[in-house]
Design a protein around this motif. Structure first.
Motif, PDB file in Angstrom:
ATOM      1  N   GLU A 196      -0.717  12.178  -4.496  1.00 18.38           N
ATOM      2  CA  GLU A 196       0.537  12.694  -3.948  1.00 18.38           C
ATOM      3  C   GLU A 196       0.252  13.666  -2.809  1.00 18.38           C
TER       4      GLU A 196
ATOM      5  N   TYR B 293      -1.100   3.892  -2.100  1.00 17.07           N
ATOM      6  CA  TYR B 293      -1.677   3.584  -3.398  1.00 17.07           C
ATOM      7  C   TYR B 293      -2.658   2.432  -3.281  1.00 17.07           C
ATOM      8  N   GLU B 294      -3.433   2.276  -4.335  1.00 16.22           N
ATOM      9  CA  GLU B 294      -4.295   1.105  -4.504  1.00 16.22           C
ATOM     10  C   GLU B 294      -3.994   0.518  -5.873  1.00 16.22           C
TER      11      GLU B 294
ATOM     12  N   ASP C 197       0.790  -1.232   0.000  1.00 23.39           N
ATOM     13  CA  ASP C 197       0.000   0.000   0.000  1.00 23.39           C
ATOM     14  C   ASP C 197       0.826   1.288   0.000  1.00 23.39           C
TER      15      ASP C 197
ATOM     16  N   THR D 201      -3.685   8.115 -11.983  1.00 26.75           N
ATOM     17  CA  THR D 201      -4.288   6.806 -12.225  1.00 26.75           C
ATOM     18  C   THR D 201      -3.681   6.207 -13.485  1.00 26.75           C
TER      19      THR D 201
ATOM     20  N   LEU E  96      -3.720   1.145 -11.221  1.00 25.72           N
ATOM     21  CA  LEU E  96      -2.867   1.638 -10.140  1.00 25.72           C
ATOM     22  C   LEU E  96      -3.183   3.113  -9.941  1.00 25.72           C
ATOM     23  N   SER E  97      -3.457   3.514  -8.684  1.00 30.99           N
ATOM     24  CA  SER E  97      -3.767   4.923  -8.442  1.00 30.99           C
ATOM     25  C   SER E  97      -3.210   5.372  -7.099  1.00 30.99           C
ATOM     26  N   TRP E  98      -2.909   6.671  -7.040  1.00 33.20           N
ATOM     27  CA  TRP E  98      -2.450   7.268  -5.791  1.00 33.20           C
ATOM     28  C   TRP E  98      -2.692   8.770  -5.818  1.00 33.20           C
TER      29      TRP E  98
ATOM     30  N   THR F 176      -3.559  13.783  -8.241  1.00 29.70           N
ATOM     31  CA  THR F 176      -4.078  12.422  -8.298  1.00 29.70           C
ATOM     32  C   THR F 176      -3.647  11.781  -9.612  1.00 29.70           C
TER      33      THR F 176
END
Length: 103
Positions: A65, A49-50, A29, A72, A61-63, A70
């Motif tokens: 900062e 992240y996920e 994560d 993706t 994959l996304s996060w 954002t």
């Protein structure tokens, strides 16, 4: 590589026309991101992240900062391509297509 869990412990290098980013998936994560070429070279951050498998060889994959941007990625692990969106905290919206290398 066939699923999302296979990415943990790897560094993914995303290459786009505008910039190149290296993303190290430290744990299941947490990641570290660093811009190594092009726009915003030198930027780095750690973020939660996920990652989700959509089907075999396709992951999302996304996060977000710490500065609020954002990111993706929809990653095709068979073709090593990424289809990404970036929503900067300062406004705007980027749609990017690039290559992915894993190490």
């Amino acid at each position: 590589m066939q699923n999302a869990k296979d990415l943990v412990g790897r560094t993914l290098t995303f290459t786009f026309d505008q910039f190149t980013a290296q993303v190290f998936l430290q744990t299941d994560d947490m990641l570290s991101v660093k811009i190594v070429a092009g726009d915003n070279t030198g930027f780095s951050d750690d973020a939660r992240y996920e990652v989700h498998a959509v089907r075999q060889d396709i992951v999302v994959l996304s996060w977000q900062e710490n500065i609020g941007t954002t990111v993706t990625h929809v990653i095709d692990l068979a073709a090593w391509r990424t289809y990404a969106t970036v929503a900067p905290a300062s406004g705007g919206f980027l749609r990017l297509v690039g290559t992915v290398h894993s190490s």
